[in-house]
Design an enzyme around this catalytic site. Structure first.
Site, PDB file in Angstrom:
ATOM      1  N   GLY A  14      76.564  32.551 -22.155  1.00 22.51           N
ATOM      2  CA  GLY A  14      76.241  32.097 -23.003  1.00 22.51           C
ATOM      3  C   GLY A  14      75.135  31.489 -23.198  1.00 22.51           C
ATOM      4  O   GLY A  14      74.125  32.193 -22.924  1.00 22.51           O
ATOM      5  N   CYS A  15      74.644  30.382 -23.829  1.00 21.93           N
ATOM      6  CA  CYS A  15      73.837  30.202 -23.880  1.00 21.93           C
ATOM      7  C   CYS A  15      72.548  29.880 -22.373  1.00 21.93           C
ATOM      8  O   CYS A  15      73.854  29.067 -21.957  1.00 21.93           O
ATOM      9  CB  CYS A  15      74.196  29.132 -24.581  1.00 21.93           C
ATOM     10  SG  CYS A  15      73.211  27.060 -24.381  1.00 21.93           S
ATOM     11  N   PHE A  16      72.075  29.845 -22.491  1.00 25.03           N
ATOM     12  CA  PHE A  16      71.493  29.443 -21.532  1.00 25.03           C
ATOM     13  C   PHE A  16      70.989  27.977 -20.902  1.00 25.03           C
ATOM     14  O   PHE A  16      70.811  27.330 -20.031  1.00 25.03           O
ATOM     15  CB  PHE A  16      70.051  29.949 -20.763  1.00 25.03           C
ATOM     16  CG  PHE A  16      68.848  29.710 -21.912  1.00 25.03           C
ATOM     17  CD1 PHE A  16      68.792  28.932 -22.821  1.00 25.03           C
ATOM     18  CD2 PHE A  16      68.135  30.972 -22.393  1.00 25.03           C
ATOM     19  CE1 PHE A  16      68.258  28.533 -23.845  1.00 25.03           C
ATOM     20  CE2 PHE A  16      67.056  30.764 -23.529  1.00 25.03           C
ATOM     21  CZ  PHE A  16      67.347  29.832 -23.857  1.00 25.03           C
ATOM     22  N   TRP A  17      71.292  27.404 -21.435  1.00 24.70           N
ATOM     23  CA  TRP A  17      71.555  25.413 -21.542  1.00 24.70           C
ATOM     24  C   TRP A  17      72.169  25.263 -20.274  1.00 24.70           C
ATOM     25  O   TRP A  17      72.416  24.373 -19.362  1.00 24.70           O
ATOM     26  CB  TRP A  17      71.556  25.009 -22.913  1.00 24.70           C
ATOM     27  CG  TRP A  17      70.653  24.656 -23.946  1.00 24.70           C
ATOM     28  CD1 TRP A  17      68.966  25.392 -22.995  1.00 24.70           C
ATOM     29  CD2 TRP A  17      70.244  24.864 -25.279  1.00 24.70           C
ATOM     30  NE1 TRP A  17      68.477  25.396 -23.903  1.00 24.70           N
ATOM     31  CE2 TRP A  17      69.041  24.643 -25.924  1.00 24.70           C
ATOM     32  CE3 TRP A  17      71.109  24.104 -25.791  1.00 24.70           C
ATOM     33  CZ2 TRP A  17      68.516  25.264 -26.785  1.00 24.70           C
ATOM     34  CZ3 TRP A  17      70.996  24.120 -27.228  1.00 24.70           C
ATOM     35  CH2 TRP A  17      69.395  24.251 -27.510  1.00 24.70           C
TER      36      TRP A  17
END
Length: 179
Positions: A14-17
């Protein structure tokens, strides 16, 4: 510490953050770089291009870790339990191939370990795991403002609504692996 103990893992969930914030908590992790990998568009992609879904790249992190402090297998178990590996091309509200669950292996041994971990954790999920396991293609570092995003933006609404609960789950499930 020998340089042979320093290894690299590349994963996307998903979102790398979100993935970066989880791995920042793990003992033995030295460095995390957010980036893009797995696309077919030529040249270095930008965040805007990757978010369009047209480049084929996934948002990933590249983790440098000390294998004497945390094993590759343990990293993958943490990864597989910190996102939903059963949803194809999505994590929560993030939808698109750029948010796919993926393990990019660097060696044949990492490939073997990745497949073993998926088999090991699959009974814990109702739906089949759809995590892609592929040899690492080119890794492109993301723009500077994506690096260490959670630590630099903890008060941002996405961080408090999505990442903070992931970290609470991590601390509960993997307390023995935390810094």
């Amino acid at each position: 510490m020998s340089n042979s103990n320093i290894q690299t893992a590349t994963v996307g969930g998903g979102c790398f953050w979100c993935v970066e914030a989880v791995f920042n908590e793990i003992k033995g992790v030295h460095k995390i770089v957010s980036g893009y990998s797995g696309g077919t568009a030529p040249g270095k992609p930008t965040y805007r291009e990757v978010c369009s879904g047209l480049t084929g790249h996934a948002e990933v992190i590249q983790v440098t870790f000390d294998a004497t402090k945390i094993s590759y297998k343990d990293l993958l178990v943490i990864f597989m339990t910190s996102h939903d590996p059963t949803t194809l091309n999505r994590q929560g509200g993030d939808v698109g191939t750029q948010y796919r669950s993926v393990i990019y292996y660097h060696t044949a041994e990492q490939e073997k370990t990745a497949l073993e971990v998926i088999k090991e954790v699959s009974p814990y999920y109702e739906d089949p795991i759809v995590t892609e396991v592929s040899e690492l293609p080119i890794f492109y570092e993301a723009e500077d403002y994506h690096q260490d995003y959670y630590r630099n933006n903890t008060e941002q609404s996405f961080c408090s609504a999505v990442i903070t609960p992931k970290l609470a789950k991590l601390r509960k499930m993997h307390a023995d692996k935390l810094k």
